[in-house]
Structures are given as C-alpha cells and as structure tokens.
Design a protein around this motif. Structure first.
Motif, short mmCIF file in Angstrom:
data_model
loop_
_atom_site.label_atom_id
_atom_site.label_comp_id
_atom_site.label_asym_id
_atom_site.label_seq_id
_atom_site.Cartn_x
_atom_site.Cartn_y
_atom_site.Cartn_z
N GLU A 68 -20.16 21.63 7.75
CA GLU A 68 -21.15 22.71 7.61
C GLU A 68 -22.56 22.24 7.96
O GLU A 68 -22.95 21.12 7.67
N VAL A 122 -17.59 27.89 8.90
CA VAL A 122 -18.42 28.98 8.39
C VAL A 122 -17.69 29.60 7.19
O VAL A 122 -16.59 30.13 7.36
N ARG A 125 -17.95 35.19 7.44
CA ARG A 125 -18.53 35.94 8.56
C ARG A 125 -17.65 37.16 8.79
O ARG A 125 -16.43 37.09 8.64
N THR A 186 -25.43 34.07 11.68
CA THR A 186 -24.73 34.21 10.39
C THR A 186 -25.70 34.61 9.30
O THR A 186 -26.90 34.34 9.37
N ASP A 191 -24.06 40.14 9.09
CA ASP A 191 -22.73 40.73 8.86
C ASP A 191 -22.81 42.25 8.79
O ASP A 191 -21.94 42.95 9.31
N SER A 229 -13.59 33.10 6.11
CA SER A 229 -13.99 31.81 6.65
C SER A 229 -13.32 31.55 8.00
O SER A 229 -12.32 32.17 8.35
N TYR A 231 -13.29 28.28 11.45
CA TYR A 231 -13.86 27.15 12.17
C TYR A 231 -14.46 27.66 13.48
O TYR A 231 -14.02 28.67 14.04
N ILE A 247 -13.89 31.00 17.78
CA ILE A 247 -13.68 30.95 16.33
C ILE A 247 -12.20 31.12 16.03
O ILE A 247 -11.47 31.81 16.74
#
Length: 381
Positions: A68, A122, A125, A186, A191, A229, A231, A247
């Motif tokens: 992170e 993350v 998101r 983010t 969002d 969540s 990556y 993602i």
C-alpha cells in the motif's frame, strides 16, 4: 524566450533520464517478472528492493507498506520492509542527482518510473462492468461497432464529469464483450463519481439506442457495480510509454459473478461496505444517495439535443403501502458461492416529457435472481 528554451531543455533532460532509469529497471526486473517493493535515495543513486512477483504475492500477512502507498519509503519504513521480505537491497549508482536538482530527477519523477514495476493493493474501490448481451452472436464488424459505441458513451460521460469539476480519471479494460470501468483516482468522492459515471453512461447509451433504433439497432446491455479490494499492476516496457493500469481482486471477481446472473438490461449493485471512510460504514445505499445528490447538478444537461429534467439512480424493492423498500437479492454463481446484491434502475425524465429508463423494475424479477438473505427496509431512495 531564453527562459522558455531553458525550460524546454530541462523538460527534455528529465524525459531522457526517466527513459534511462526505466530501461535500467526493465533489465533489473527480468523483463517485469520482479516487482519493486521499495526504494529510497542513497548517497550515489538509489537503493531498491526487488522481489519476484510470484514470491511477493504468496506472502502471508504482509505488513501494509509492502503493497500500500507509494514505493518511495522513508528510512524507517524501508528498513522495516527489508526485514520483512528478507531480501538484500540493490544499489543503483547513477550519474545524475535524485532530489531537488534541476540536472536530475525529483522524487516524484523516480516514483513515476518505479510504480510501473510495482504491485499495489487498494483496500476499497468501486468498479462497474458492462456486458453486451448476446455479443458472440454478432458479426466481427458488429462487435467492433458495439465496443466503439460503448467507448463513445463512456467518454461522453467522463467529459461531462470533467466539465462539472468532479474527480474522474477513467480506467478501463476490455473483457472481450464489454468493459471493466473504474476511477484511477481513489477516495470516497472518487468512488461516488464512478457511480455517477455509470449513471450518465447508461443515460447516454439508452438515449443513443433510442435514436439509432431504425438506422442501426444497438444491443441490450447488462451491468454490475460493486466495491471492494483489489491488486493493481502495470505492463512494463523498455520504452517510457503511457502507463496502463490493470486491476484484479475481490471487486473484479464480484462484479463478474454478478454479471453472469444478470438479465438483459439489468443493473445489479453489490452489497458492498467501505469501512475506511469515517465512523459510519459506506454501504451501497449511501453511495446511491450521494450519487443522486451529485446528479442534482446535472439538471438541464443536454443529451443529444434534449435537456434533462431529473435523473435518478435507485435500488429497487417491493412496495409496502406508500413506501418502497430496497430488497437484497441472493445469487449463487457457477462455483456455488453466494453473492448478495440489489437490483437497480436509472430513470431520467427529459424536459420535453420523454423518458429514458435503464434497468429492470422489481416486478420484472420473478423467475430470475431469487430474493433472499432477508429484505432490508430503508425507505425510498
């Protein structure tokens, strides 16, 4: 003029230095098979921690800074990460300075290169998925035309948000018959902006579908939106080209499972919860309410020559006397895993009296996704 030439020369030098550093990292990372976990300036250049991606992703209970935040770490964080991953740092000696010198690269410049070789995490998101119904039944020419139309409507929606000053930098990747869409930025407002983007996209697409009904009929879509969540990673290249983000994680899996059970013209919203934005969790209901407040600012928006009177994004449910209650829906995917979601609609009333509707009504759901997991009464949204 002299100052302009100096600025141009400095910018060109930074570009050359970034390219040089990128080429060096491409080789050190074994063509991108290893990831940059951390870096910091050293007396003669840089120190960095490189780890094979397969090993990195197999770590159990990694400390937060392994994935992170920026890869540029202060000395304390750097040592903590080195001890955790148990890898000796690699020293890179450079013939240019790192920091504030005009003849070298700033920390931000270096981070922009390092991030291309990193894997980030993350915690939350929002992401939505668009799927063209019956895509494989169409000719290649039609498929290309449909995907181009999706891109056009997404770009229109993004431009609309930009003009309103809302935080939106759209990321997307194709699934073959549609797109994953997310906000590269983010945060809570980001969002909410994505929820608004999906709403405006559906408005533009449905409006265009009505306009094109006789000339070139456009196919029905189905969409799913959720949060969670994931990556994030990038595609390394020896050239310093535009960075493209990918993602994968719980949120992309969730929307893919939802879309697999969605009907034509249906919008499903995952029962997601974001607990990182204050004492009260942000649920799907709160995101919808926040999105509608933003949509109030788009009254009078022109959509292909017609003006919006009001546009609303809402979750559906059965009617109890004078109120509607949002009802949770349980679906079971092909692996037997249960997912909880809501049926959603986007209703837009135009100033000329016409309407543009997206999504299915609650009464249309009989025989489809099975209501379950206990209805939750929240009142009308």
């Amino acid at each position: 003029m002299h100052a302009d030439n100096q600025g141009h020369h400095a910018s060109g030098r930074r570009d050359d230095l970034r390219l040089s550093l990128n080429q060096l990292l491409f080789e050190l990372s074994q063509f991108g098979s290893s990831a940059v976990v951390a870096w910091r300036p050293s007396g003669k250049g840089l120190e960095l921690v490189l780890l094979p991606k397969t090993r990195l992703l197999q770590m159990k209970d990694p400390i937060r800074r392994v994935f992170e935040g920026p890869r540029h770490l202060n000395d304390g964080e750097f040592k903590e990460v080195v001890n955790f991953v148990a890898v000796q740092p690699t020293e890179i000696r450079l013939d240019f300075p790192i920091g504030g010198s005009a003849n070298g690269l700033s920390h931000d410049d270096v981070e922009s290169v390092m991030s291309r070789y990193s894997i980030g995490f993350v915690p939350f998101r929002t992401v939505f998925l668009i799927d063209v119904v019956g895509f494989s039944k169409h000719t290649p020419e039609e498929q290309a035309s449909y995907l181009s139309t999706l891109q056009f409507c997404l770009s229109l929606a993004e431009a609309t948000l930009h003009r309103a000053g809302l935080p939106m930098e759209m990321g997307r990747s194709t699934t073959g018959d549609g797109y994953y869409v997310w906000n590269l930025q983010t945060g809570l407002n980001e969002d909410v902006s994505l929820c608004v983007l999906m709403t405006l996209f559906s408005l533009y697409y449905k409006s265009l579908q009505q306009e094109m009904s006789e000339k070139m009929p456009l196919p029905e879509l189905r969409m799913a939106l959720s949060g969670g969540s994931h990556y994030v990673f990038y595609e390394p290249s020896p050239k310093y080209v535009a960075r493209h983000e990918y993602i994968v994680g719980d949120v992309t899996i969730n929307v893919a499972r939802l879309i697999g059970k969605a009907r034509a013209d249906q919008i499903l919203v995952g029962d997601c919860v974001n607990r990182a934005e204050g004492p009260e969790p942000w649920t799907a209901h709160r995101y919808v309410v926040a999105a509608n407040k933003v949509l109030d600012g788009f009254r009078n928006l022109k959509v292909f020559g017609n003006q919006v009177e009001e546009s609303r994004f809402y979750l559906t449910g059965p009617r109890d006397e004078a109120l509607f209650r949002n009802q949770k829906i349980k679906i079971v995917d092909k692996h037997g895993i249960e997912h909880i979601c809501y049926n959603a609609k986007v209703n837009t009333h135009m100033k000329d009296g016409s309407t543009v509707f997206s999504g299915l009504q609650h009464s249309d759901l009989r025989g489809g996704a099975k209501p379950g997991a206990g209805p939750e009464a929240t009142g009308a949204i």
